[in-house]
Scaffold this active site. Structure first.
Site, PDB file in Angstrom:
ATOM      1  N   CYS A  71      29.854  35.769  34.619  1.00  0.00           N
ATOM      2  CA  CYS A  71      29.816  36.506  35.883  1.00  0.00           C
ATOM      3  C   CYS A  71      31.208  36.945  36.329  1.00  0.00           C
ATOM      4  O   CYS A  71      32.229  36.490  35.804  1.00  0.00           O
ATOM      5  CB  CYS A  71      29.228  35.633  37.000  1.00  0.00           C
ATOM      6  SG  CYS A  71      27.577  34.995  36.699  1.00  0.00           S
TER       7      CYS A  71
ATOM      8  N   CYS B 248      30.417  37.063  42.196  1.00  0.00           N
ATOM      9  CA  CYS B 248      28.965  36.940  42.043  1.00  0.00           C
ATOM     10  C   CYS B 248      28.415  35.902  43.031  1.00  0.00           C
ATOM     11  O   CYS B 248      29.004  34.822  43.223  1.00  0.00           O
ATOM     12  CB  CYS B 248      28.602  36.547  40.613  1.00  0.00           C
ATOM     13  SG  CYS B 248      26.817  36.586  40.305  1.00  0.00           S
TER      14      CYS B 248
ATOM     15  N   CYS C   8      25.643  38.528  33.391  1.00  0.00           N
ATOM     16  CA  CYS C   8      24.765  38.297  34.535  1.00  0.00           C
ATOM     17  C   CYS C   8      24.101  39.615  34.938  1.00  0.00           C
ATOM     18  O   CYS C   8      24.759  40.652  35.020  1.00  0.00           O
ATOM     19  CB  CYS C   8      25.582  37.738  35.694  1.00  0.00           C
ATOM     20  SG  CYS C   8      24.693  37.624  37.260  1.00  0.00           S
TER      21      CYS C   8
ATOM     22  N   CYS D  94      25.534  40.652  38.865  1.00  0.00           N
ATOM     23  CA  CYS D  94      26.868  41.228  39.131  1.00  0.00           C
ATOM     24  C   CYS D  94      27.350  42.156  38.024  1.00  0.00           C
ATOM     25  O   CYS D  94      28.389  42.808  38.169  1.00  0.00           O
ATOM     26  CB  CYS D  94      27.891  40.119  39.370  1.00  0.00           C
ATOM     27  SG  CYS D  94      28.248  39.098  37.912  1.00  0.00           S
TER      28      CYS D  94
END
Length: 380
Positions: A59, A63, A90, A93
């Site tokens: 991430c 995030c 992810c 994000c």
């Protein structure tokens, strides 16, 4: 019988615990990085990515996913590194995609541009912060991360660019200075030596009044031109013909007087020979660097790279405190006209490839190989 049985009984094999191999490119988070992850700090976006070993997902620091245990966090410098280590981006994000521009930062930048274009004073950091509804310190940090320069430095660079445009289009010196938003001519004249390499009036005339002593000789890098001004070595160029070299020099100094003397430039040719042979540069070497404040910072940083070593454009940008300015660093390298003595050949792409070189990649390869630099196999 007992002895015979005893000899055939063996101890059960106990499996040794597997030792986890360290992930290539990964490391544990620092206190500051972990704090940024816990705070979902968007100012840290672009500085690093974090992966979670238990979920195999990586991430951005901003995030809003649940904060993982610190022991499960691994830090990567790029999405490519995280993916190569087996992590998935992810879906919330999207760390493998370019971050969306913050509308507030873009509003601040456009306001600076509008004020410069109108020849009006640029807002202070505090004024900008109030307009875009951000804290001044937060704006300063986020703006520098997004654009590679602080708001003040960005405004100065825009004003210098506007000043150059005004001078080149034939405006009077005073009109160009005030038209670029400078409140006082004295400030421009104080910094003209660094910004323009000459007085505003001389710049307006394309270097008229400047005399360059020019020598052209053949060196191991081919036909080589050295141009010296009263301040030092102003250009060191490589080419295939004398005419092409002189044309390149005139494009940089269109109205300067060129004094051809192939016996001149001894200091520059001696310095070039020393670098090619791995010897120290002669003492007292003077370079006449002419460029924007940012370009001069990049060229100065290049001179600090030891022979045989390289830096990526990103590493140079990070060393300057501008991690988002890698492309601008590459552009500054491309605009360097003092070859080898300002060693832009030691700047590489982030993947280890040679990138570009003003005087051709074969020369860049030859320079780096001569210095014993280690290059990635995939380098061009």
């Amino acid at each position: 019988m007992t002895q015979t049985l005893a000899k055939t009984i063996t101890k059960p094999t106990v499996a040794k615990p597997a030792i986890a191999k360290p992930l290539s490119g990964a490391r544990r988070p620092t206190d500051a990085e972990f704090a940024a992850i816990r705070a979902n700090d968007s100012a840290a976006d672009g500085q690093f990515l974090y992966a979670v070993s238990s979920t195999k997902i990586f991430c951005r620091p901003s995030c809003v996913s649940r904060v993982p245990k610190r022991d499960n966090i691994r830090i990567f410098s790029s999405a490519d590194e995280a993916i190569a280590a087996g992590f998935r981006p992810c879906k919330r994000c999207r760390p493998d995609k370019a971050p969306a521009a913050d509308a507030r930062l873009e509003r601040a930048r456009l306001l600076i541009d509008q004020r410069v274009a109108a020849g009006e004073p640029v807002p202070t950091l505090a004024q900008l912060a109030r307009v875009v509804h951000m804290g001044a310190t937060h704006l300063q940090r986020r703006f520098a991360a997004a654009y590679g320069l602080s708001p003040r430095a960005y405004a100065e660079a825009q004003r210098v660019a506007a000043l150059k445009r005004g001078l080149r289009t034939g405006n009077g010196v005073a009109d160009a200075i005030y038209g670029a938003g400078f409140g006082a001519a004295s400030r421009v004249y104080e910094k003209a030596d660094r910004w323009l390499g000459m007085t505003p009036a001389d710049y307006r005339r394309g270097g008229e009044g400047l005399t360059l002593t020019v020598a052209i000789r053949r060196t191991p890098l081919g036909l080589t031109l050295v141009a010296e001004s009263p301040r030092g070595i102003a250009a060191l160029l490589f080419g295939e013909s004398k005419a092409a070299l002189l044309d390149e020099l005139r494009s940089e100094f269109p109205a300067a007087q060129l004094k051809l003397d192939d016996k001149a430039g001894e200091q520059a040719f001696t310095a070039l020979e020393a670098m090619l042979e791995g010897r120290p540069l002669p003492r007292g070497l003077r370079l006449d660097l002419r460029g924007t404040p940012f370009q001069i910072r990049v060229w100065t940083a290049l001179q600090a790279i030891p022979p045989g070593e390289t830096r990526t454009y990103l590493e140079i940008a990070q060393a300057l405190g501008m991690p988002k300015a890698a492309r601008a660093v590459g552009s500054a390298c491309a605009n360097n006209i003092i070859g080898v003595l300002v060693p832009c050949h030691r700047a590489l792409r982030s993947d280890g490839g040679l990138g570009g070189y003003r005087w051709g990649l074969p020369r860049k390869q030859k320079l780096l190989s001569g210095e014993g630099a280690t290059l990635e196999p995939a380098a061009e």
